[in-house]
Scaffold this motif. Sequence first.
Motif, PDB file in Angstrom:
ATOM      1  N   TYR A 115       0.821  -1.221   0.000  1.00 42.00           N
ATOM      2  CA  TYR A 115       0.000   0.000   0.000  1.00 42.00           C
ATOM      3  C   TYR A 115       0.853   1.270   0.000  1.00 42.00           C
ATOM      4  N   ILE A 116       1.891   1.296   0.846  1.00 45.82           N
ATOM      5  CA  ILE A 116       2.688   2.515   0.998  1.00 45.82           C
ATOM      6  C   ILE A 116       3.868   2.562   0.027  1.00 45.82           C
ATOM      7  N   LEU A 117       4.619   1.451  -0.058  1.00 49.17           N
ATOM      8  CA  LEU A 117       5.812   1.421  -0.903  1.00 49.17           C
ATOM      9  C   LEU A 117       5.520   0.969  -2.325  1.00 49.17           C
ATOM     10  N   LYS A 118       4.289   0.533  -2.570  1.00 49.87           N
ATOM     11  CA  LYS A 118       3.864   0.061  -3.900  1.00 49.87           C
ATOM     12  C   LYS A 118       4.685  -1.136  -4.380  1.00 49.87           C
ATOM     13  N   GLU A 119       5.090  -1.991  -3.429  1.00 55.02           N
ATOM     14  CA  GLU A 119       5.831  -3.195  -3.804  1.00 55.02           C
ATOM     15  C   GLU A 119       4.884  -4.193  -4.482  1.00 55.02           C
ATOM     16  N   VAL A 171       8.686  -0.555   7.412  1.00 51.81           N
ATOM     17  CA  VAL A 171       8.208   0.153   6.214  1.00 51.81           C
ATOM     18  C   VAL A 171       8.679   1.610   6.216  1.00 51.81           C
ATOM     19  N   LEU A 172       8.691   2.247   7.387  1.00 53.48           N
ATOM     20  CA  LEU A 172       9.105   3.651   7.480  1.00 53.48           C
ATOM     21  C   LEU A 172      10.571   3.853   7.091  1.00 53.48           C
ATOM     22  N   ILE A 173      11.445   2.941   7.524  1.00 54.76           N
ATOM     23  CA  ILE A 173      12.875   3.150   7.253  1.00 54.76           C
ATOM     24  C   ILE A 173      13.307   2.621   5.893  1.00 54.76           C
ATOM     25  N   LYS A 174      12.409   1.929   5.176  1.00 54.16           N
ATOM     26  CA  LYS A 174      12.769   1.392   3.862  1.00 54.16           C
ATOM     27  C   LYS A 174      13.294   2.493   2.949  1.00 54.16           C
ATOM     28  N   LEU A 243      16.890  -5.567  -0.372  1.00 53.99           N
ATOM     29  CA  LEU A 243      15.716  -6.435  -0.482  1.00 53.99           C
ATOM     30  C   LEU A 243      14.439  -5.644  -0.231  1.00 53.99           C
ATOM     31  N   LYS A 244      13.319  -6.198  -0.669  1.00 54.67           N
ATOM     32  CA  LYS A 244      12.028  -5.576  -0.418  1.00 54.67           C
ATOM     33  C   LYS A 244      11.658  -5.716   1.054  1.00 54.67           C
ATOM     34  N   ALA A 245      10.853  -4.781   1.536  1.00 54.44           N
ATOM     35  CA  ALA A 245      10.433  -4.818   2.944  1.00 54.44           C
ATOM     36  C   ALA A 245       9.685  -6.101   3.253  1.00 54.44           C
TER      37      ALA A 245
END
Length: 297
Positions: A115-119, A171-174, A243-245
Motif C-alpha cells: 500500500y505505501i511502498l507500492k511493492e 516500512v518507514l525506514i525502507k 531487499l524488499k520490505a
Amino acid sequence: MNSRGFAIFALFMVQLLYGLNYTIAKVVMNENYIKPFGFVLLRVAGATLLFWLVSLIVPQQKIEKRDFLKLFVAALFGVVINMLFFFKGLEFTSPIHASAIMTITPIIILILSAYILKEKVTSLKIIGVILGLIGALVLTIYGKSARAGDNVPLGNLLIFLNAISYSIYVVLIKKLTTKYHPFSFIKWLFLFGLIILIPFGFNDLKEVQWQSFTPYITFSVLFVIIGATFGTYLLNPLALNKLKASTVGIFIYLQPVIAGLFALVMGADFIDALKIGAMLFIFLGVYLVIKKPKKAN
C-alpha cells in the motif's frame, strides 16, 4: 558473495540474534535482576553509545532537515513502542509464544509495503507467507516452555502490539535506507528513542543491584545490548537496502524455529516429527519469498 546474498545472510543473523534474545532476556527479567522498562532503557542507552562511537570512525552523510521528522517517527515505532511492549510482554509470556506471535509481522509488512511502498506482491510470495504462517502457528500451538508466564494473554497481546509497531518501523525506514547508509541515520534514530525512553525506565534502572550480577547475567545483558540491539538494528537496514520490505518481514518466521531449538538445548522444550514438519514449512516459505522470479524470454 554478492550484495543480495549478503543481505540474506544479514537477515538470517538478525533472526538468530533475536531468536536467542527471547530466552536470554526472559531469564534476566524473571530472576528480577532488571525490570522490563529499565532493561529497555539500558539496552537503548548502550546501543546509542555504540552507534555514536562507530560514527566517529566511519564516513558520514548529512541528514536532510526534513528527514529528521521521519527519523523521530521511526524511533517512536521502532525503538520506543516496539521495545517497551516487547519486554513487558516477554515478562508475562513464554519465549516460544512471543517469537511465534511475531510471525504476524510479515503479513502486516506485506500489506503496508504493497500500500505505501507500492511493492509488487507476487503469487509465489503470498504462498510463501501462508506456508510460513502455517508452520509458525503449529509451533505456537505445540511449543512448550518451562517458564510459565504470570499473565500469558496480556503478554501475548503486548507482543502482538509490538509486532504491529515493528512492522510500521520496517516500512518507514525502507525509503531512508535507499537514501542514507545505516550508520548515518541509526545513531539519530536511537538518540531520539533514548530521550523518549528516559521517563519510562529511569526509576527501574536506578533500582538495579549491579553487584548481584553473576557472570551469566552480565553476559546476557551485554548480548542483548551488543548482539540483539546494536547488531540487529545495524544489519536490518543493510538488508532493507538490497531487499524488499516484505522479503525482510518473512525472515521473522525463522524466530520460532531458533527460539524453539534454543529452548530445546536449554531443556525447556522437546522435538518431534510435528515440529520438524512445521520448521520445514517455515523454511520453504522463506525460500519461496526470497526466490527471484524467472525473467520472461
